[in-house]
Design a protein around this motif. Structure first.
Motif, PDB file in Angstrom:
ATOM      1  N   PHE A 133       0.568  -1.003   0.299  1.00 52.83           N
ATOM      2  CA  PHE A 133      -0.323  -0.368  -0.440  1.00 52.83           C
ATOM      3  C   PHE A 133       0.915   0.749  -0.116  1.00 52.83           C
ATOM      4  CE2 PHE A 133      -4.133  -2.186   2.711  1.00 52.83           C
ATOM      5  CZ  PHE A 133      -3.824  -2.946   1.195  1.00 52.83           C
ATOM      6  N   GLY A 134       0.137   2.238  -0.799  1.00 50.67           N
ATOM      7  CA  GLY A 134       0.703   3.549  -0.264  1.00 50.67           C
ATOM      8  C   GLY A 134       0.756   4.151   0.812  1.00 50.67           C
ATOM      9  N   LEU A 135       0.522   5.063   1.576  1.00 50.39           N
ATOM     10  CA  LEU A 135       0.426   6.394   2.604  1.00 50.39           C
ATOM     11  C   LEU A 135      -1.220   5.863   2.823  1.00 50.39           C
ATOM     12  CD1 LEU A 135       3.204   8.537   3.521  1.00 50.39           C
ATOM     13  CD2 LEU A 135       2.273   6.162   5.096  1.00 50.39           C
ATOM     14  N   ALA A 136      -1.858   6.859   1.812  1.00 50.46           N
ATOM     15  CA  ALA A 136      -3.130   7.447   1.703  1.00 50.46           C
ATOM     16  C   ALA A 136      -3.700   5.885   2.008  1.00 50.46           C
ATOM     17  CB  ALA A 136      -3.352   7.714   0.045  1.00 50.46           C
ATOM     18  N   LYS A 137      -3.449   4.847   1.183  1.00 56.33           N
ATOM     19  CA  LYS A 137      -4.132   3.494   1.066  1.00 56.33           C
ATOM     20  C   LYS A 137      -4.157   3.263   2.401  1.00 56.33           C
ATOM     21  CE  LYS A 137      -5.211  -0.480  -1.053  1.00 56.33           C
ATOM     22  NZ  LYS A 137      -5.043  -1.027  -2.896  1.00 56.33           N
ATOM     23  N   PHE A 138      -2.893   3.640   2.460  1.00 49.28           N
ATOM     24  CA  PHE A 138      -2.878   2.500   4.226  1.00 49.28           C
ATOM     25  C   PHE A 138      -4.167   2.934   4.942  1.00 49.28           C
ATOM     26  CE2 PHE A 138      -1.200   1.658   8.127  1.00 49.28           C
ATOM     27  CZ  PHE A 138      -0.545   1.184   8.463  1.00 49.28           C
ATOM     28  N   TRP A 139      -3.736   4.196   5.276  1.00 45.89           N
ATOM     29  CA  TRP A 139      -4.996   4.734   6.103  1.00 45.89           C
ATOM     30  C   TRP A 139      -6.077   4.546   5.600  1.00 45.89           C
ATOM     31  CZ3 TRP A 139      -3.299   5.043  11.085  1.00 45.89           C
ATOM     32  CH2 TRP A 139      -1.422   5.157  11.137  1.00 45.89           C
ATOM     33  N   THR A 140      -7.079   4.526   5.105  1.00 45.75           N
ATOM     34  CA  THR A 140      -7.792   4.500   4.011  1.00 45.75           C
ATOM     35  C   THR A 140      -8.442   3.068   4.363  1.00 45.75           C
ATOM     36  OG1 THR A 140      -7.330   6.312   2.108  1.00 45.75           O
ATOM     37  CG2 THR A 140      -9.060   4.480   1.912  1.00 45.75           C
ATOM     38  N   MET A 141      -7.529   2.135   3.850  1.00 41.63           N
ATOM     39  CA  MET A 141      -8.020   0.902   4.263  1.00 41.63           C
ATOM     40  C   MET A 141      -8.484   0.358   5.632  1.00 41.63           C
ATOM     41  SD  MET A 141      -8.381   0.323   1.443  1.00 41.63           S
ATOM     42  CE  MET A 141      -9.092  -2.153   0.913  1.00 41.63           C
ATOM     43  N   ASN A 142      -7.678   0.902   6.201  1.00 47.64           N
ATOM     44  CA  ASN A 142      -7.926   0.938   7.658  1.00 47.64           C
ATOM     45  C   ASN A 142      -8.655   1.155   7.893  1.00 47.64           C
ATOM     46  OD1 ASN A 142      -6.022  -0.267   9.534  1.00 47.64           O
ATOM     47  ND2 ASN A 142      -4.385   1.092   8.176  1.00 47.64           N
ATOM     48  N   ALA A 143      -9.348   3.151   7.914  1.00 42.31           N
ATOM     49  CA  ALA A 143     -10.718   3.447   8.108  1.00 42.31           C
ATOM     50  C   ALA A 143     -11.598   2.292   7.615  1.00 42.31           C
ATOM     51  CB  ALA A 143     -10.207   4.810   7.436  1.00 42.31           C
ATOM     52  N   LEU A 144     -11.402   2.419   6.430  1.00 38.68           N
ATOM     53  CA  LEU A 144     -12.669   0.991   5.545  1.00 38.68           C
ATOM     54  C   LEU A 144     -13.215  -0.219   6.868  1.00 38.68           C
ATOM     55  CD1 LEU A 144     -11.864   1.458   2.324  1.00 38.68           C
ATOM     56  CD2 LEU A 144     -13.525   2.418   3.001  1.00 38.68           C
ATOM     57  N   ARG A 145     -11.602  -0.347   7.471  1.00 36.19           N
ATOM     58  CA  ARG A 145     -12.078  -1.676   8.247  1.00 36.19           C
ATOM     59  C   ARG A 145     -12.781  -1.494   9.460  1.00 36.19           C
ATOM     60  NH1 ARG A 145      -6.986  -3.694   5.947  1.00 36.19           N
ATOM     61  NH2 ARG A 145      -5.714  -2.712   7.184  1.00 36.19           N
ATOM     62  N   VAL A 168      -6.533   3.524  17.832  1.00 33.48           N
ATOM     63  CA  VAL A 168      -6.312   3.047  16.246  1.00 33.48           C
ATOM     64  C   VAL A 168      -5.376   1.720  16.519  1.00 33.48           C
ATOM     65  CG1 VAL A 168      -6.630   2.496  13.858  1.00 33.48           C
ATOM     66  CG2 VAL A 168      -7.586   4.291  15.692  1.00 33.48           C
ATOM     67  N   ASP A 169      -5.331   0.363  16.237  1.00 34.22           N
ATOM     68  CA  ASP A 169      -4.617  -0.474  16.065  1.00 34.22           C
ATOM     69  C   ASP A 169      -4.056  -0.496  14.970  1.00 34.22           C
ATOM     70  OD1 ASP A 169      -4.391  -0.808  18.871  1.00 34.22           O
ATOM     71  OD2 ASP A 169      -5.970  -2.807  18.601  1.00 34.22           O
ATOM     72  N   TYR A 170      -3.007  -0.689  14.839  1.00 30.39           N
ATOM     73  CA  TYR A 170      -2.464  -0.779  12.960  1.00 30.39           C
ATOM     74  C   TYR A 170      -0.694  -1.540  13.530  1.00 30.39           C
ATOM     75  CZ  TYR A 170      -0.397   3.661  14.264  1.00 30.39           C
ATOM     76  OH  TYR A 170       1.155   4.640  14.472  1.00 30.39           O
ATOM     77  N   ASP A 171      -0.444  -2.147  12.412  1.00 29.27           N
ATOM     78  CA  ASP A 171       0.631  -2.874  11.660  1.00 29.27           C
ATOM     79  C   ASP A 171       1.933  -1.796  12.189  1.00 29.27           C
ATOM     80  OD1 ASP A 171       3.218  -4.311  11.624  1.00 29.27           O
ATOM     81  OD2 ASP A 171       2.091  -6.124  10.321  1.00 29.27           O
ATOM     82  N   GLN A 172       3.230  -1.375  12.760  1.00 32.45           N
ATOM     83  CA  GLN A 172       3.675  -0.189  12.645  1.00 32.45           C
ATOM     84  C   GLN A 172       4.777  -0.738  11.845  1.00 32.45           C
ATOM     85  OE1 GLN A 172       3.990   3.462  14.357  1.00 32.45           O
ATOM     86  NE2 GLN A 172       4.835   2.988  12.969  1.00 32.45           N
ATOM     87  N   GLY A 173       5.505  -2.054  11.489  1.00 30.68           N
ATOM     88  CA  GLY A 173       6.560  -2.379  10.989  1.00 30.68           C
ATOM     89  C   GLY A 173       5.884  -2.161   9.682  1.00 30.68           C
ATOM     90  N   VAL A 174       4.410  -2.181   9.080  1.00 33.01           N
ATOM     91  CA  VAL A 174       4.401  -2.310   7.738  1.00 33.01           C
ATOM     92  C   VAL A 174       4.069  -1.452   7.953  1.00 33.01           C
ATOM     93  CG1 VAL A 174       2.496  -2.254   6.347  1.00 33.01           C
ATOM     94  CG2 VAL A 174       2.822  -4.407   7.889  1.00 33.01           C
TER      95      VAL A 174
END
Length: 667
Positions: A133-145, A168-174
């Motif tokens: 993912f790109g940065l924008a898509k990473f946060w957009t997909m997390n928001a959608l979920r 909000v939980d997300y994968d910091q390594g990714v």
């Protein structure tokens, strides 16, 4: 119908994109397939916002990049929602070939089909892997979920507040991996490169003979032979002084071993004091014909074939040329501006050579020096230089560039001459990206009475090498003669968009020669224009073909009665001033006007046609529409689109269909 648009030509690109998607959809439906327009939009945007910007140019590599890199990085959708993307791309590519729009320098359709199948098998996995993912898509997909609508600004702001607050939980390594990649590539679309002019190249056999005569090829071969089974180096990694003295004589590097200054003799104490020899050895290391192993200089056995091929050896050396030493000559005491230019030379030198590439006339060195100075001011903070120092540095950078050109001339890259520059180099100063002061300096330097000056141009060897670099970078660098075996429609279409009239004439002559001459080849080209489903493209194709005819006017007049080409030929004759409107019959004039409306529909879209009709009184517009749709224009698809558009945009008279009472007769 164009397939190339400048980045700022937004409206024209959007109109062409809509037309292409609409026509592709009709074709796909007729073949029993359904298209999703949004998928085709993504594919066309991907090609438009690229280095070369050619919508119809596709290769196996581009297919892989689009499906496995671009979409996973940019398209905020799940793998399930995008499962049909590969097949939609397949239909688009097939339509480009069926309609004659496909760029003939791209890969064959069979190769593209295979590439789509191969990349399509990994598409779902690529779309699902967050690391892509790109940065924008990473946060957009997390928001959608989390059930957040990305189009709801308030909701997205709340989601981002929760992210910052750690809720909000997300994968910091990714995320770290995505951010690191973003730092490297900027995360955006590549910058559109400047269009290059078509060039003609000598055959490789001729260029190989030229390469064999260059000093650098001889020097590299002698160096490799001299190294033999290996040469010991000093503890500092340099050649021993004895070996260096031997090599200076063997390779004729021009280094001065013991210099006499005044009445004193300055003896060379280390091979590091011999800059030309040091540069040559570093060049040999960069192209991997020698290397250092356990403090010994040894040959690289697997590159022995490179040494036997003079053209390949010269080209490899050319590609490895840009280095700070090219400017500084290994002198640590060089001027500061010289060291700064050395730091930028890997970017500046390709820009300079790309500027020279394809130009028909030698370029004034003084003009290139101003461009190099501009690059230096953009690369370093030089605004605080006082006026005197700036002038000194600018003069010094011009001297640095002159020395670089001398080295390149010895290498066989450029040819330096003295003469009066072509007037074009002064005429285009107003549109060049220079400051007013720079324009004034160049106007003075390039004034008609300024006299002879130093000029520079690329050699045939360098033209071939620069073109190789441009193509490797994904840029379009047309080569006269490369379309001799292309299909006629794609060939003419490409010429109409990217070639000068002179280069197009040469290319068409070569194509005709490869297809039985003008008598046999010309009907094939005319049939290709007749079969083009886009009238604006057909007009551009006929324009470029007719320009190569011995008598353009006679050639077009012979086509006036041709059902498919007649309206186009008539309009071209009128535009040329070879045919007056009062010479046209009523039917011919009407079909010519219908041709103009079809062209307006293709270029400006439905809104463009509606705007044109809006300038005509409603009654006259209805009469005109009735006449145009009954004109017998050959493009039935476009006429059907116009009829539908006319029905929507130009309604009938308000009282149409209402029975009128007969007025009473007065007694």
């Amino acid at each position: 119908m164009r397939t190339y648009f400048e980045p700022e030509d937004i409206d024209a690109f959007e109109s062409a994109k809509a037309l292409l998607i609409r026509r592709c959809g009709v074709w796909a439906k007729g073949a029993g397939f359904e298209l999703r327009p949004v998928v085709l939009e993504e594919a066309l945007d991907f090609r438009h916002h690229s280095v070369d910007g050619r919508l119809a140019y596709w290769t196996s590599g581009l297919v892989e990049e689009y499906l496995l890199v671009y979409l996973p990085r940019t398209l905020s959708a799940t793998a399930e929602d995008t499962a049909d993307v590969p097949e939609n791309l397949r239909l688009l590519v097939r339509y480009l070939h069926v309609s004659g729009l496909a760029d003939p320098t791209g890969d064959p359709l069979a190769d593209l089909d295979a590439a789509i199948t191969k990349a399509g098998s990994g598409f779902a996995v690529a779309m699902s892997d967050e690391r892509n993912f790109g940065l924008a898509k990473f946060w957009t997909m997390n928001a959608l979920r989390r059930g957040v609508d990305p189009t709801d600004n308030a909701a997205m702001n709340g989601f981002l507040d929760d992210v910052r607050a750690g809720r909000v939980d997300y994968d910091q390594g990714v995320l770290d991996e995505i951010a690191a990649r973003y730092v490297l590539d900027g995360g955006g679309s590549p910058e559109r490169a400047v269009n290059q002019l078509p060039v003609s190249l000598l055959p490789d056999t001729d260029l190989a003979a030229v390469a064999e005569e260059t000093p650098v090829v001889a020097q590299l071969r002698r160096l490799a032979d001299w190294v033999g089974d290996g040469r010991a180096l000093t503890q500092t990694g340099n050649l021993t002084l004895a070996d260096a003295r031997e090599l200076v004589a063997l390779l004729d590097t021009g280094d001065e071993l013991d210099r006499t200054i005044g009445d004193r003799v300055h003896r060379t104490r280390s091979s590091a004091d011999l800059p030309a020899l040091a540069q040559l050895i570093e060049l040999a290391k960069r192209i991997r014909i020698v290397r250092v192993v356990k403090n010994r200089l040894v040959r690289v056995a697997k590159n022995a074939r490179l040494l036997r091929d003079g053209l390949a050896l010269w080209t490899a050396a050319f590609d490895a040329l840009p280095s700070p030493e090219l400017v500084t000559r290994g002198n640590p005491w060089a001027f500061e501006h010289t060291h700064l230019l050395g730091e930028l030379i890997k970017d500046v030198l390709p820009d300079v050579l790309n500027t020279l590439y394809g130009l028909p006339e030698p370029t004034p060195v003084v003009r290139l020096a101003e461009s190099v100075w501009l690059s230096l001011t953009e690369g370093f903070y030089l605004e605080e230089l006082d006026e005197r120092t700036e002038k000194t540095w600018r003069t010094g950078v011009a001297a640095d560039l002159h020395r670089v050109f001398l080295t390149l001339a010895e290498f066989g890259v450029v040819e330096l001459t003295t003469g009066v520059p072509d007037p074009i180099y002064r005429a285009d100063l107003e549109v060049a990206p220079f400051s007013p002061d720079t324009r004034d300096r160049l106007r003075s330097a390039l004034a008609p009475g300024a006299g002879p000056m130093e000029l520079v141009s690329l050699t045939a060897l360098a033209t071939r090498a620069v073109r190789g670099q441009l193509v490797a970078a994904g840029r379009y660098a047309p080569l006269v003669g490369e379309l001799a075996e292309a299909e006629p429609a794609p060939m003419l279409g490409l010429l109409s968009e990217h070639y000068t009239s002179e280069a197009a004439e040469e290319e068409i002559a070569g194509w005709l020669a490869a297809h039985g001459g003008r008598e046999r080849g010309l009907p094939l080209l005319l049939d290709a224009i007749r079969g083009c489903p886009f009238r604006t493209r057909a007009a551009a194709m006929l324009e470029v073909l007719s320009s190569t005819a011995p008598d353009r006017s006679a050639f077009l007049r012979d086509l006036r009665q041709d059902r498919q080409l007649g309206p186009i030929a008539t309009n071209l004759l009128v535009e040329d001033g070879e045919l007056a409107m009062d010479e046209l019959g009523s039917e011919e004039a009407l079909r010519g006007m219908a041709e103009q409306f079809v062209g307006l529909l293709e270029i400006g879209g439905p809104d463009g046609v509606a705007d044109a009709l809006g300038e005509i009184p409603r009654g006259e517009a209805r009469d005109l529409i009735a006449s145009l749709t009954a004109s017998g224009h050959p493009d039935e698809t476009a006429m059907a689109e116009l009829r539908e558009l006319f029905a929507v945009r130009v309604p009938a008279h308000p009282l149409a269909g209402v029975s009128r009472k007969r007025p009473r007769r007065r007694r």
